[in-house]
Design a protein around this motif. Structure first.
Motif, PDB file in Angstrom:
ATOM      1  N   ALA A 120       1.011  -0.817   0.253  1.00 51.55           N
ATOM      2  CA  ALA A 120      -0.217   0.009  -0.274  1.00 51.55           C
ATOM      3  C   ALA A 120       1.129   1.362   0.032  1.00 51.55           C
ATOM      4  CB  ALA A 120      -0.530  -0.229   1.055  1.00 51.55           C
ATOM      5  N   CYS A 123       2.768   1.581  -3.186  1.00 53.03           N
ATOM      6  CA  CYS A 123       1.523   2.393  -4.362  1.00 53.03           C
ATOM      7  C   CYS A 123       1.338   3.978  -3.770  1.00 53.03           C
ATOM      8  CB  CYS A 123      -0.033   1.937  -4.943  1.00 53.03           C
ATOM      9  SG  CYS A 123       0.259  -0.623  -4.815  1.00 53.03           S
ATOM     10  N   ALA A 124       1.093   3.739  -2.946  1.00 50.18           N
ATOM     11  CA  ALA A 124       0.993   5.675  -2.415  1.00 50.18           C
ATOM     12  C   ALA A 124       1.957   5.688  -3.360  1.00 50.18           C
ATOM     13  CB  ALA A 124       0.576   5.816  -1.099  1.00 50.18           C
ATOM     14  N   LYS A 129       2.681  10.075  -2.546  1.00 48.07           N
ATOM     15  CA  LYS A 129       2.609  10.130  -1.071  1.00 48.07           C
ATOM     16  C   LYS A 129       2.838   9.244  -0.163  1.00 48.07           C
ATOM     17  CE  LYS A 129      -0.441  13.538  -2.147  1.00 48.07           C
ATOM     18  NZ  LYS A 129      -0.769  15.207  -1.400  1.00 48.07           N
ATOM     19  N   MET A 133       1.411   8.414   3.606  1.00 45.07           N
ATOM     20  CA  MET A 133       0.352   7.139   3.872  1.00 45.07           C
ATOM     21  C   MET A 133       1.525   6.343   5.234  1.00 45.07           C
ATOM     22  SD  MET A 133      -1.596   5.137   3.392  1.00 45.07           S
ATOM     23  CE  MET A 133      -2.287   3.557   2.042  1.00 45.07           C
ATOM     24  N   ARG A 154      -7.087   1.541   2.226  1.00 44.53           N
ATOM     25  CA  ARG A 154      -8.220   2.330   0.508  1.00 44.53           C
ATOM     26  C   ARG A 154      -8.676   3.748   1.708  1.00 44.53           C
ATOM     27  NH1 ARG A 154     -12.984   2.317  -1.939  1.00 44.53           N
ATOM     28  NH2 ARG A 154     -12.028   2.031  -4.170  1.00 44.53           N
ATOM     29  N   TYR A 156      -7.232   4.897   4.327  1.00 48.06           N
ATOM     30  CA  TYR A 156      -5.385   5.738   4.333  1.00 48.06           C
ATOM     31  C   TYR A 156      -5.127   6.351   2.809  1.00 48.06           C
ATOM     32  CZ  TYR A 156      -5.138   3.760   8.661  1.00 48.06           C
ATOM     33  OH  TYR A 156      -5.062   3.355   9.998  1.00 48.06           O
ATOM     34  N   ALA A 157      -5.796   5.516   1.916  1.00 44.94           N
ATOM     35  CA  ALA A 157      -5.525   6.016   0.625  1.00 44.94           C
ATOM     36  C   ALA A 157      -6.024   7.644   0.620  1.00 44.94           C
ATOM     37  CB  ALA A 157      -5.426   5.212  -0.519  1.00 44.94           C
ATOM     38  N   LEU A 162      -5.239  10.413  -2.668  1.00 41.96           N
ATOM     39  CA  LEU A 162      -4.655   9.674  -3.419  1.00 41.96           C
ATOM     40  C   LEU A 162      -5.738   9.556  -4.762  1.00 41.96           C
ATOM     41  CD1 LEU A 162      -2.592   6.762  -2.653  1.00 41.96           C
ATOM     42  CD2 LEU A 162      -1.968   8.625  -3.025  1.00 41.96           C
ATOM     43  N   VAL A 164      -8.363   7.355  -5.644  1.00 40.81           N
ATOM     44  CA  VAL A 164      -8.258   5.381  -5.195  1.00 40.81           C
ATOM     45  C   VAL A 164      -8.727   4.440  -6.203  1.00 40.81           C
ATOM     46  CG1 VAL A 164      -9.894   4.253  -3.996  1.00 40.81           C
ATOM     47  CG2 VAL A 164      -9.441   6.753  -3.000  1.00 40.81           C
ATOM     48  N   TYR A 167      -4.793   3.824  -6.445  1.00 34.17           N
ATOM     49  CA  TYR A 167      -4.355   2.883  -6.122  1.00 34.17           C
ATOM     50  C   TYR A 167      -4.725   1.257  -5.625  1.00 34.17           C
ATOM     51  CZ  TYR A 167      -4.000   1.094  -1.206  1.00 34.17           C
ATOM     52  OH  TYR A 167      -4.445   0.373  -0.112  1.00 34.17           O
ATOM     53  N   ASP A 168      -6.115   1.481  -6.440  1.00 39.52           N
ATOM     54  CA  ASP A 168      -7.111   0.289  -6.408  1.00 39.52           C
ATOM     55  C   ASP A 168      -6.297  -0.766  -7.226  1.00 39.52           C
ATOM     56  OD1 ASP A 168      -8.885   0.713  -4.399  1.00 39.52           O
ATOM     57  OD2 ASP A 168     -10.464   1.064  -5.738  1.00 39.52           O
TER      58      ASP A 168
END
Lengths: 227, 143
Positions: A120, A123-124, A129, A133, A154, A156-157, A162, A164, A167-168
């Motif tokens: 995660a 990905c941030a 970010k 994160m 998710r 937090y994203a 972010l 999202v 991110y997903d």
């Protein structure tokens, strides 16, 4: 005594029913797109590590580099990040004394959500970010360490701003699994056996206070400057 | 015959259970459905491999072997033959010993219990009991 034909028919009916239910449940599990796991048994390829040496804070010209090997589900790491790291950041990193390098060292055997958390954060990082994160992952550790990690990450994203959907997609791809494993293997090769652990001046140190770290940094700077 | 049928149904259930654990381990399934247990801690521990092979994969292959054997054993032509029952008892007996070893690891080394593993231990034990009961039919016979 052999079973009567009706007995065999009943048997095949039961076997068929178990097969249908079993296949159905497995298929349902495989199709649940909302669940993601980051595998540990990935083969690390050169592309996983090319150009990436960890998440870095501070000046390239800082006289001392500190590499932290950490695991987002490790309570000691969370404690360090919340209690000690703010001082390290303002008094050592922002003053140009230290360049900080954060490396993933997920202890998957005792922390089942560690790799998911590291992923995660990666990905941030794709969206610039990582550090917000990173901070949220540690601050929120009690909220996800015992379950519901993916949902919490998710959330937090969204909090850190972010996109999202991106991110997903990043999480679903698991594209950083190899990089996380490469970081873990690097730590293992160096002798990292637990977290948090710090590589400073070619030596490994276990969990340190700010004062211990400052003292060590001062000593290394003094040696470098020949004082 | 009813015990062999029971063994076949149980082996099929065990096969799906082991397949679920294996699919999780290779990253095809996300978070495990585990309730209050510690399935992930067990599945991600270094003890989840035995001699370099995923324990869940051993389970998949073991249950598949038992299923094929039990299905063959339910053929009417083999009803009066002892060897299928004997092999079912031997193989499931090995499975019971392996399940005991894994349960001991969970209790005394990992300090976490995976309820799916408990389920598998129960299934293999029931297969062994069914096979042993079926073997009783052949006491004193040399078939």
């Amino acid at each position: 005594m052999a079973a009567a034909p009706s007995g065999m028919k009943n048997f095949y009916t039961v076997i068929g029913a178990v097969a249908v239910v079993g296949l159905g449940l497995l298929g349902w599990q495989l199709s649940r797109r909302s669940t993601i796991s980051i595998p540990a048994n990935v083969v690390v390829v050169p592309a996983d590590t090319a150009g990436f040496r960890g998440y870095i804070l501070g000046s390239d010209s800082a006289p001392v580099e500190i590499t932290m090997y950490a695991d987002y589900q490790c309570p000691g790491c969370a404690n360090f990040d919340i209690v000690t790291f703010p001082d390290v950041r303002t008094r050592l990193i922002q003053t140009g004394l230290v360049r900080w390098r954060y490396r993933d060292f997920p202890l998957s055997s005792i922390h089942p959500y560690a790799r998911l958390a590291q992923h995660a954060a990666a990905c941030a990082n794709d969206q610039g970010k990582f550090w917000p994160m990173h901070t949220l992952l540690y601050e929120g550790q009690p909220d996800w360490a015992s379950g519901g990690a993916q949902k919490q990450f998710r959330k937090y994203a969204g909090i850190v701003g972010l996109d999202v959907d991106k991110y997903d997609a990043c999480m679903a791809s698991g594209k950083y699994a190899g990089r996380i494993e490469a970081s873990y293997q690097e730590g293992e090769a160096l002798g990292v056996g637990g977290t948090p652990m710090f590589l400073i001046g070619g030596r490994l140190y276990e969990g340190m206070s700010y004062d211990q770290m400052k003292h060590l940094v001062d000593s290394l700077i003094a040696v470098k400057s020949g004082k | 015959m009813k015990y062999r049928m029971a063994a076949a149904v149980l082996a099929l259930a065990g096969f799906f259970l082991a397949a679920y654990l294996y699919l999780y381990k290779i990253g095809r399934i996300g978070s495990m459905m585990c309730g209050t247990g510690s399935c992930e801690a067990v599945q991600l521990s270094r003890w989840s491999r035995f001699l370099g092979v995923e324990v869940s994969l051993i389970g998949v292959l073991g249950y598949l072997g038992l299923l094929v054997l039990a299905l063959v054993a339910t053929r009417p032509a083999l009803d009066a033959v002892r060897w299928p029952s004997r092999w079912l008892a031997v193989l499931s007996g090995i499975g019971v010993l392996f399940a005991l070893y894994l349960t001991a690891l969970e209790l005394f080394v990992i300090h976490a219990i995976c309820r799916w593993c408990v389920g598998s231990a129960l299934i293999i034990t029931l297969i062994f009991i069914a096979s042993a009961l079926d073997l009783r039919r052949f006491r004193g016979a040399r078939v």
